[in-house]
Scaffold this motif. Sequence first.
Motif, PDB file in Angstrom:
ATOM      1  N   PHE A  49      27.719  71.970  68.951  1.00 13.13           N
ATOM      2  CA  PHE A  49      27.984  72.797  67.766  1.00 13.13           C
ATOM      3  C   PHE A  49      27.027  74.167  68.041  1.00 13.13           C
ATOM      4  O   PHE A  49      27.623  75.427  67.996  1.00 13.13           O
ATOM      5  CB  PHE A  49      27.540  72.372  66.606  1.00 13.13           C
ATOM      6  CG  PHE A  49      27.765  73.170  65.632  1.00 13.13           C
ATOM      7  CD1 PHE A  49      29.103  73.731  65.125  1.00 13.13           C
ATOM      8  CD2 PHE A  49      26.825  73.402  64.532  1.00 13.13           C
ATOM      9  CE1 PHE A  49      29.361  74.845  64.152  1.00 13.13           C
ATOM     10  CE2 PHE A  49      26.834  74.439  63.350  1.00 13.13           C
ATOM     11  CZ  PHE A  49      27.909  75.001  63.181  1.00 13.13           C
ATOM     12  N   LEU A  50      25.724  74.066  68.361  1.00  9.18           N
ATOM     13  CA  LEU A  50      24.854  75.058  68.969  1.00  9.18           C
ATOM     14  C   LEU A  50      25.553  76.047  69.962  1.00  9.18           C
ATOM     15  O   LEU A  50      25.455  77.203  69.987  1.00  9.18           O
ATOM     16  CB  LEU A  50      23.508  74.571  69.347  1.00  9.18           C
ATOM     17  CG  LEU A  50      22.618  74.279  68.009  1.00  9.18           C
ATOM     18  CD1 LEU A  50      21.494  73.413  68.727  1.00  9.18           C
ATOM     19  CD2 LEU A  50      22.524  74.961  67.188  1.00  9.18           C
ATOM     20  N   LYS A  64      21.577  81.117  59.556  1.00 11.77           N
ATOM     21  CA  LYS A  64      21.610  79.982  58.461  1.00 11.77           C
ATOM     22  C   LYS A  64      21.186  78.629  58.961  1.00 11.77           C
ATOM     23  O   LYS A  64      20.322  78.073  58.152  1.00 11.77           O
ATOM     24  CB  LYS A  64      22.963  80.208  58.010  1.00 11.77           C
ATOM     25  CG  LYS A  64      23.184  79.132  56.629  1.00 11.77           C
ATOM     26  CD  LYS A  64      24.794  79.196  56.177  1.00 11.77           C
ATOM     27  CE  LYS A  64      24.621  78.201  55.302  1.00 11.77           C
ATOM     28  NZ  LYS A  64      26.148  78.171  54.644  1.00 11.77           N
ATOM     29  N   LEU A  65      21.983  78.240  60.023  1.00  8.81           N
ATOM     30  CA  LEU A  65      21.303  76.968  60.512  1.00  8.81           C
ATOM     31  C   LEU A  65      19.823  77.008  60.736  1.00  8.81           C
ATOM     32  O   LEU A  65      19.065  75.842  60.403  1.00  8.81           O
ATOM     33  CB  LEU A  65      22.184  76.800  61.726  1.00  8.81           C
ATOM     34  CG  LEU A  65      22.019  75.216  62.298  1.00  8.81           C
ATOM     35  CD1 LEU A  65      22.361  74.112  61.362  1.00  8.81           C
ATOM     36  CD2 LEU A  65      22.974  75.143  63.465  1.00  8.81           C
ATOM     37  N   GLY A  66      19.338  77.812  61.494  1.00 11.33           N
ATOM     38  CA  GLY A  66      17.912  77.989  61.655  1.00 11.33           C
ATOM     39  C   GLY A  66      16.855  77.964  60.436  1.00 11.33           C
ATOM     40  O   GLY A  66      15.836  77.263  60.265  1.00 11.33           O
ATOM     41  N   ALA A  72      14.299  71.746  56.651  1.00 11.07           N
ATOM     42  CA  ALA A  72      14.252  70.338  56.785  1.00 11.07           C
ATOM     43  C   ALA A  72      12.810  69.915  57.469  1.00 11.07           C
ATOM     44  O   ALA A  72      12.388  68.881  57.100  1.00 11.07           O
ATOM     45  CB  ALA A  72      15.396  69.970  57.620  1.00 11.07           C
ATOM     46  N   ALA A  73      12.510  70.727  58.429  1.00 12.96           N
ATOM     47  CA  ALA A  73      11.368  70.391  59.023  1.00 12.96           C
ATOM     48  C   ALA A  73      10.114  70.527  58.268  1.00 12.96           C
ATOM     49  O   ALA A  73       9.213  69.702  58.175  1.00 12.96           O
ATOM     50  CB  ALA A  73      11.124  71.668  60.193  1.00 12.96           C
ATOM     51  N   ALA A  74      10.048  71.459  57.276  1.00  9.55           N
ATOM     52  CA  ALA A  74       9.032  71.456  56.069  1.00  9.55           C
ATOM     53  C   ALA A  74       8.699  70.282  55.361  1.00  9.55           C
ATOM     54  O   ALA A  74       7.943  69.629  55.008  1.00  9.55           O
ATOM     55  CB  ALA A  74       8.850  72.875  55.495  1.00  9.55           C
TER      56      ALA A  74
END
Length: 118
Positions: A49-50, A64-66, A72-74
């Motif tokens: 996908f990337l 947007k994905l970033g 999510a990482a936070a």
Amino acid sequence: MASTISANVDGDTASKLKRVASLENRSVSNAVSSAITVFIGLPKGVRDFLLELNAEDDQESINKLGREMMAAAARVRLEKATRDLASEHVLGKADQGASEIDLLEEATALSRAAAGRK
């Protein structure tokens, strides 16, 4: 044991890579090595996908994905830090399945203690 791998990229990609490496005070080799490590660690569907978004030059979706990945990482970091603190038993009542009121009281006590140290 390290292995040398070569890759051909277009001039635009090479320029972006050099810029990123410079901004992060890393060598180009180190940036490439990190990128490969991250890329191969992702599930194939995510990698595909990337690459698709990149091929389509869909910068809006990439950004947007970033942002969503950073959020999510936070959350993951917060959950890990909470588990680590709980395992060290530094949260008092919070370690023993405290109620929300107990947690608020503990937070207030910690805040007051921190304010008193200033």
